[in-house]
Design a protein around this motif. Structure first.
Motif, PDB file in Angstrom:
ATOM      1  N   CYS A 103      49.551  38.497  36.900  1.00 37.69           N
ATOM      2  CA  CYS A 103      48.543  38.770  35.851  1.00 37.69           C
ATOM      3  C   CYS A 103      48.343  39.425  34.705  1.00 37.69           C
ATOM      4  N   ALA A 120      49.318  42.967  31.916  1.00 37.51           N
ATOM      5  CA  ALA A 120      48.438  44.434  31.895  1.00 37.51           C
ATOM      6  C   ALA A 120      49.272  44.801  34.223  1.00 37.51           C
ATOM      7  N   GLU A 121      50.637  45.014  33.119  1.00 36.69           N
ATOM      8  CA  GLU A 121      51.458  45.905  34.123  1.00 36.69           C
ATOM      9  C   GLU A 121      50.079  46.750  35.315  1.00 36.69           C
ATOM     10  N   GLN A 122      49.775  47.866  34.580  1.00 37.35           N
ATOM     11  CA  GLN A 122      49.152  48.563  34.726  1.00 37.35           C
ATOM     12  C   GLN A 122      47.495  47.827  36.265  1.00 37.35           C
ATOM     13  N   ASN A 123      47.099  47.580  35.651  1.00 34.71           N
ATOM     14  CA  ASN A 123      46.119  46.332  36.706  1.00 34.71           C
ATOM     15  C   ASN A 123      46.906  45.879  38.108  1.00 34.71           C
ATOM     16  N   MET A 124      47.855  45.295  37.848  1.00 38.61           N
ATOM     17  CA  MET A 124      49.058  44.720  38.467  1.00 38.61           C
ATOM     18  C   MET A 124      49.380  45.762  39.819  1.00 38.61           C
ATOM     19  N   GLY A 173      47.659  48.191  40.774  1.00 36.91           N
ATOM     20  CA  GLY A 173      46.566  49.099  41.609  1.00 36.91           C
ATOM     21  C   GLY A 173      46.314  47.655  42.100  1.00 36.91           C
ATOM     22  N   VAL A 174      46.113  46.373  41.234  1.00 37.87           N
ATOM     23  CA  VAL A 174      45.676  44.961  42.204  1.00 37.87           C
ATOM     24  C   VAL A 174      46.773  45.304  43.447  1.00 37.87           C
ATOM     25  N   ALA A 182      48.279  47.419  44.956  1.00 36.33           N
ATOM     26  CA  ALA A 182      47.724  48.862  46.093  1.00 36.33           C
ATOM     27  C   ALA A 182      46.973  48.418  47.118  1.00 36.33           C
ATOM     28  N   GLN A 228      49.265  55.170  37.425  1.00 37.38           N
ATOM     29  CA  GLN A 228      49.365  53.922  38.140  1.00 37.38           C
ATOM     30  C   GLN A 228      50.235  54.340  39.580  1.00 37.38           C
TER      31      GLN A 228
END
Ligand code: TPP
Lengths: 309, 270
Positions: A48, A51-55, A57-58, A60, A85
């Motif tokens: 990812c 970008a931990e927050q996106n990780m 969410g992904v 989820a 998140q």
């Protein structure tokens, strides 16, 4: 000695090789967390980037579609940076995501306070639906990984950097507080990395004719209240020992639970509501009062305390 | 292409859904009319043309899905789900009330048909990217749709997700930006600057479209367009669309509807 993060990396790759529901997500720390081990599995290692927050969410989204995602980073970046998140996209919808926070407590040592997760347990255990686990050695680590795959729902697994000597000869029981040794004066209740220090302390206390019970708590939430009460009834007082702030961690859990059902003094060893600093981990443990000698001192200072004084 | 009948059908539905939204918000005594009314056509199009919810098993995720990332617009989602027969019409009146299945922001577990819990802005694009990636890994041909607010995209996580989706070639992901130009306290432009959204997303590797978000034919064209990249549809919309005194008014982002206003709105929507 195999570190528990090696156990994680090797075991998840082994299981993931056979179980196509497993995906591993990394945020550019895979060589440190050992998540990179999974990269040999085609299509199910997801890089990812930073970008931990996106990780989170992904993960989820992957869980919504039936995968079992393991999202891995340092504990500070999982529990701290992604708190909202995790709260909204994982805990609230109760999704089957396994969050792995590595380099817990003071174990990132020289990297300093920005990298030392002293508050991750406090954060994660405040979330409804979240299970919080902290394995102490390779057997607990293996158990925690295997069991969390069987279990439907969000799990936070905290692991330390550095060696974690074996504390078991046989298999620990999942979700239980495992008593490693019986004792009648004091109960040393520890989690993760600190269990080994409790064992060392108990040996030193023996020389002083103090009999210490040792318990390992790999499952911080939900806590095994039954065993906790049994332990409390066997000893004069309890010392909790954790590689985390004394605010909101294992000591808080034990105090919260016992205060409603049993009267016994509970003393806490942990990081005393302060940020630490950069140094070798062992030096930090000394300076911040988390060595076996600190445990011994705490017990000896308080051994004459009666239950109700 | 939409047939003439389909277009008329959807336009009639849009009127009905706007009425349901106003009713819901009036009964609740609070809520977000502006950002609910602006996404009616997008939601209707998606639920009638693209997302095939199995009424017997709405929770199944083995289908195309929608994530309403701007969760505060959920009255529009609830109204559309009620038109589909998934939420009982009477239940709409319980929106936000104690023990209701209809929460102030979408709750996947409480409300059948809601694909993801949202409410903290900025998170839905990542989740949608995860869904799209999952379908890719499994070799499924489903699509994942997500509706973002034009204010919401100020969140940093949106841009993490935008980079991720493009780099993972998620051509099965389609994001709508509800470009109504307003947010909670101000115009979007006041905080975001006069940036060209189209070129920003295009530079990141997205296929971009700019459409009238209240025009079913334009929505249809953009959605149907074959693309090898993730798609972003910048949909020009009017916040508060359909109720004259709410249109383009910042204060109607979130405001209690009085009895007089309710009657006036319902008259206009007849
Ligand atoms: C993380 C987060 N910050 C703030 C809010 C409060 N909030 C709710 S709606 C809104 C404005 C959203 O603007 P936009 O995305 O343009 O939506 P729309 O105008 O279409 O309603 C804000 C700030 C929130 N829900 N989540």
């Amino acid at each position: 000695m195999e570190e528990i993060r090696d156990v994680f990396g090797n075991l998840i790759s082994e299981i993931g090789g056979k179980d196509s529901r497993i995906v591993v997500l990394d945020a550019d720390l895979g060589t440190s967390t050992r998540a990179s081990k999974f990269s040999k599995i085609p299509g199910r290692f997801i890089q990812c980037g930073i970008a931990e927050q996106n990780m989170v969410g992904v993960s989820a989204g992957l869980a919504l579609k039936g995968f079992i995602p393991f999202a891995v980073s340092f504990a500070v970046f999982i529990a701290g940076r992604c708190y909202d998140q995790i709260r909204v996209s994982i805990a609230y919808p109760n999704l089957n995501v396994k969050l792995i926070g590595s380099h817990a407590g003071l174990t990132p040592g020289p990297d300093g306070p920005t990298h030392q997760a002293i508050d991750d347990i406090a954060l994660m255990r405040a979330l409804p639906n979240m299970m919080v686990l902290e394995p102490a050695d390779r057997r607990e680590m293996a158990m925690v990984i295997e069991e969390s795959i069987k279990l439907e729902g969000p799990v936070y697994i905290r692991m330390n950097r550095g060696s974690s000597p074996d504390i078991y000869d046989n298999k620990p029981a999942f979700r239980k507080i495992n008593i490693l040794r019986e004792g009648k004066d004091v109960a040393l209740i520890a989690s993760g990395f600190m269990v080994h220090k409790a064992i060392k302390a108990a040996k030193l206390l023996e020389l002083e004719n103090i009999s210490a019970l040792i318990a390992s708590v790999h499952c911080i939430k939900p806590i095994d209240t039954e065993t906790l009460l049994d332990i409390a009834k066997k000893v004069k007082f309890i010392v909790t020992i954790e590689n985390h702030s004394i605010v909101g961690g294992l000591g808080s859990v034990i105090s919260e639970v016992l205060s409603e059902i049993y009267q016994i003094p509970i003393l806490k060893i942990g990081i005393k509501d302060t940020f630490a600093e950069s140094a070798e981990t062992d030096d930090l443990f000394k300076k911040y009062g988390l060595t076996e000698m600190d445990i011994v001192k705490k017990v000896i200072e308080n051994i004459n305390m009666t239950q109700f004084s | 292409m939409l047939s003439k009948e389909e277009k008329i059908f959807l336009e009639e539905k849009a009127k009905k859904v706007r009425k349901l939204i106003i009713e819901m918000l009036y009964y609740a005594g609070s809520g977000h009319p502006g950002g609910s009314l602006s996404i009616v056509e997008i939601l209707l199009y998606l639920y009638y043309k693209e997302i095939d919810i199995d009424l017997k098993d709405p929770r199944s995720t083995d289908r195309s899905m929608l994530i309403l990332s701007k969760g505060h617009g959920c009255p529009a989602l609830y109204a559309v789900l009620s038109e589909l027969g998934i939420i009982d019409r009477e239940v709409l009146k319980t929106y936000k009330k104690l023990d209701s299945i209809l929460q102030g922001h979408p709750d996947r577990n409480k409300t059948l048909g809601v694909d993801m819990s949202t409410g903290s802005l900025g998170q839905g694009l990542s989740v949608a990217a995860g869904c799209a990636l999952a379908d890719k890994i499994k070799g499924k041909s489903h699509k994942t749709y997500v509706i973002l607010g034009d204010g919401e995209i100020q969140e940093g996580q949106i841009w993490e997700a935008a980079i991720f989706a493009a780099n993972n070639n998620l051509d099965n992901l389609c994001a709508f930006i509800d470009y109504n130009k307003l947010q909670l306290t101000s115009k979007v432009e006041d905080v975001f600057g006069k940036c060209n959204l189209l070129s920003v997303w295009a530079d990141l590797g997205w296929q971009c479209f700019e459409i009238d978000g209240h025009d079913f034919e334009e929505i249809d064209m953009a959605v149907k367009f074959k693309s090898e990249k993730p798609k972003v549809i910048i949909a020009h919309t009017i916040k508060g669309k359909g109720v004259s005194f709410m249109e383009n008014k910042i204060e109607w982002h979130s405001k209690k509807i009085s009895e007089k206003e309710f009657e006036k709105a319902m008259l206009e929507l007849r």
